[in-house]
Motif scaffolding. Sequence first.
Motif, PDB file in Angstrom:
ATOM      1  N   THR A 173      33.715  55.585  46.028  1.00 40.81           N
ATOM      2  CA  THR A 173      34.058  54.998  47.319  1.00 40.81           C
ATOM      3  C   THR A 173      35.500  54.503  47.267  1.00 40.81           C
ATOM      4  O   THR A 173      35.931  53.918  46.275  1.00 40.81           O
ATOM      5  N   LEU A 174      36.242  54.759  48.330  1.00 39.24           N
ATOM      6  CA  LEU A 174      37.626  54.304  48.423  1.00 39.24           C
ATOM      7  C   LEU A 174      37.636  52.837  48.840  1.00 39.24           C
ATOM      8  O   LEU A 174      37.032  52.459  49.836  1.00 39.24           O
ATOM      9  N   ALA A 175      38.309  52.002  48.060  1.00 41.27           N
ATOM     10  CA  ALA A 175      38.410  50.576  48.346  1.00 41.27           C
ATOM     11  C   ALA A 175      39.563  50.311  49.309  1.00 41.27           C
ATOM     12  O   ALA A 175      40.412  51.181  49.528  1.00 41.27           O
ATOM     13  N   PRO A 176      39.637  49.107  49.882  1.00 43.01           N
ATOM     14  CA  PRO A 176      40.807  48.757  50.700  1.00 43.01           C
ATOM     15  C   PRO A 176      42.074  48.760  49.864  1.00 43.01           C
ATOM     16  O   PRO A 176      42.031  48.712  48.634  1.00 43.01           O
ATOM     17  N   ALA A 177      43.202  48.773  50.535  1.00 46.02           N
ATOM     18  CA  ALA A 177      44.501  48.825  49.854  1.00 46.02           C
ATOM     19  C   ALA A 177      44.652  47.675  48.877  1.00 46.02           C
ATOM     20  O   ALA A 177      44.265  46.537  49.145  1.00 46.02           O
ATOM     21  N   LEU A 178      45.233  47.990  47.727  1.00 44.19           N
ATOM     22  CA  LEU A 178      45.545  47.006  46.704  1.00 44.19           C
ATOM     23  C   LEU A 178      47.060  46.877  46.654  1.00 44.19           C
ATOM     24  O   LEU A 178      47.780  47.877  46.754  1.00 44.19           O
ATOM     25  N   TYR A 179      47.548  45.636  46.486  1.00 47.52           N
ATOM     26  CA  TYR A 179      48.990  45.386  46.580  1.00 47.52           C
ATOM     27  C   TYR A 179      49.527  44.765  45.294  1.00 47.52           C
ATOM     28  O   TYR A 179      48.875  43.932  44.666  1.00 47.52           O
ATOM     29  N   ASP A 180      50.729  45.186  44.929  1.00 42.88           N
ATOM     30  CA  ASP A 180      51.447  44.604  43.807  1.00 42.88           C
ATOM     31  C   ASP A 180      52.548  43.721  44.383  1.00 42.88           C
ATOM     32  O   ASP A 180      53.517  44.222  44.964  1.00 42.88           O
ATOM     33  N   PRO A 181      52.426  42.391  44.244  1.00 38.31           N
ATOM     34  CA  PRO A 181      53.417  41.500  44.854  1.00 38.31           C
ATOM     35  C   PRO A 181      54.797  41.596  44.218  1.00 38.31           C
ATOM     36  O   PRO A 181      55.793  41.225  44.845  1.00 38.31           O
ATOM     37  N   ASN A 182      54.880  42.090  42.994  1.00 36.35           N
ATOM     38  CA  ASN A 182      56.182  42.192  42.317  1.00 36.35           C
ATOM     39  C   ASN A 182      57.024  43.324  42.893  1.00 36.35           C
ATOM     40  O   ASN A 182      58.240  43.193  43.036  1.00 36.35           O
ATOM     41  N   THR A 183      56.384  44.434  43.209  1.00 35.94           N
ATOM     42  CA  THR A 183      57.114  45.593  43.742  1.00 35.94           C
ATOM     43  C   THR A 183      56.885  45.796  45.235  1.00 35.94           C
ATOM     44  O   THR A 183      57.546  46.636  45.847  1.00 35.94           O
ATOM     45  N   GLY A 205      35.596  40.402  39.861  1.00 33.40           N
ATOM     46  CA  GLY A 205      36.051  39.594  40.976  1.00 33.40           C
ATOM     47  C   GLY A 205      37.508  39.871  41.295  1.00 33.40           C
ATOM     48  O   GLY A 205      38.322  40.149  40.409  1.00 33.40           O
ATOM     49  N   ALA A 206      37.856  39.790  42.573  1.00 32.60           N
ATOM     50  CA  ALA A 206      39.244  40.012  42.971  1.00 32.60           C
ATOM     51  C   ALA A 206      40.172  39.012  42.291  1.00 32.60           C
ATOM     52  O   ALA A 206      41.287  39.354  41.891  1.00 32.60           O
ATOM     53  N   TYR A 207      39.714  37.767  42.138  1.00 32.25           N
ATOM     54  CA  TYR A 207      40.539  36.741  41.500  1.00 32.25           C
ATOM     55  C   TYR A 207      40.871  37.118  40.053  1.00 32.25           C
ATOM     56  O   TYR A 207      41.976  36.849  39.569  1.00 32.25           O
ATOM     57  N   LYS A 208      39.915  37.747  39.355  1.00 40.07           N
ATOM     58  CA  LYS A 208      40.132  38.122  37.961  1.00 40.07           C
ATOM     59  C   LYS A 208      41.150  39.251  37.860  1.00 40.07           C
ATOM     60  O   LYS A 208      41.989  39.260  36.942  1.00 40.07           O
ATOM     61  N   LEU A 209      41.103  40.174  38.796  1.00 43.88           N
ATOM     62  CA  LEU A 209      42.078  41.264  38.803  1.00 43.88           C
ATOM     63  C   LEU A 209      43.478  40.711  39.057  1.00 43.88           C
ATOM     64  O   LEU A 209      44.457  41.176  38.465  1.00 43.88           O
ATOM     65  N   THR A 210      43.559  39.699  39.918  1.00 42.16           N
ATOM     66  CA  THR A 210      44.848  39.061  40.185  1.00 42.16           C
ATOM     67  C   THR A 210      45.347  38.325  38.947  1.00 42.16           C
ATOM     68  O   THR A 210      46.522  38.429  38.569  1.00 42.16           O
ATOM     69  N   GLU A 211      44.457  37.568  38.298  1.00 39.62           N
ATOM     70  CA  GLU A 211      44.840  36.829  37.099  1.00 39.62           C
ATOM     71  C   GLU A 211      45.293  37.762  35.975  1.00 39.62           C
ATOM     72  O   GLU A 211      46.239  37.462  35.252  1.00 39.62           O
ATOM     73  N   THR A 212      44.608  38.885  35.835  1.00 42.40           N
ATOM     74  CA  THR A 212      44.848  39.778  34.712  1.00 42.40           C
ATOM     75  C   THR A 212      46.023  40.725  34.937  1.00 42.40           C
ATOM     76  O   THR A 212      46.839  40.960  34.040  1.00 42.40           O
ATOM     77  N   HIS A 213      46.123  41.280  36.157  1.00 40.09           N
ATOM     78  CA  HIS A 213      47.126  42.322  36.397  1.00 40.09           C
ATOM     79  C   HIS A 213      48.045  42.046  37.589  1.00 40.09           C
ATOM     80  O   HIS A 213      48.968  42.826  37.835  1.00 40.09           O
TER      81      HIS A 213
END
Length: 390
Positions: free
Chosen positions: A195-205, A378-386
Amino acid sequence: MSGDYSARLVQRLTNLRDGLEPGMDRREFLRTVVSGGYVLGVASYLGVEDFLSADEGEVPIVTALVRSDPDDPFSLEERTRDVPAEWYAAVTKALEINEYLATVGMTGYLGSAVVPGSYSSQTASVSVGISSEGRSTREMIEEIADGISINAETIVEVEEMEDGPPSTQPRVATNVDSGVAPSGVVCETPSSMATLAPALYDPNTEQSYFVTAEHAFEGVSDPVGEPLVLPIDSAEPAQLGAVEYAYPVEDVAVVTPNGDLEPSSTIDTPSSARVRGQYTRLGLADLVARDEYLEKVGALTGHTTGRIQGIDAVTCFTDTFCRRGQIRWGGEMDLTDGDSGSVSFHEDPQGAADDVLVAGFNNARTWWPGQSYVWGIGAYKLTETHGYHF
């Protein structure tokens, strides 16, 4: 203010925040701040004034990161909520115990999760899975509980995956005329579908990405460079792009758009849900305390809802490594092959009627006896990690 001094002061204030005692009122907190040598103006600058604005017996927590501008994914702001101090203390302690269990790795430890209680109960517990060879660790676990309820359960040997819900036709994208690809529909890898998830964003780039489950690229040791395709109803499939980053522990594959279609923050539901941000760890705890449900839209099983069963979970059932920062919710019938890569979400209580906040990815379901839930990072963990966010 120098960087080193500022960092030290932030750490001191963090320690002060972490040391909040249950039932501490504003006067006691203010006295502690002053006796600790803190300048109230600096404390206010760093956000500690939140404690002073909360009602007696309450503390503020950050529940979500939400876009102030719906059309700007990089306009994230923290959203806070005042919660009972004793509940906060119980949940915080349960999170610490859960982390300790995962770090120590006792014999037979298969995983654990924090289960926040209701606000009225002002409690939290830790659910622990133990193999048959780890029964002797029960007493050891209870010794470190420190007032937190421990629910230890012996889990039988995890065998081959059982069949999921009956197969159905996948949900296919029907309209991409706008140049964006909706999420919640099927996408295809060279060897499988997901399944295609919603857009994921990289705040650095400030780059936006397509994203789905890493395990959908089965048969290859490293899926970087592998293509991701979007089937379209009554049209030729669209090439979305190639995998640029693969995270097997988090089970996430990040795909750079090739320019034909762009990722979308819209989930393909009857009401066309729009992602406005994501929940934090404590934001998920708040949902549990208020007995709220999560939703998901998978390519195979479609739209389902379910109660959150545990947060900040550790899952060591299926691999040689443990996955941390997991969410357990719903039941095993809420996910089947092809639904992986979908997101769990909840309506944004302060947004428009169709706004939602993402809780996390859906990567797998239980198939062993005695437990029934969907799990994923969790979305928060993905943010914390990457660093990525929705």
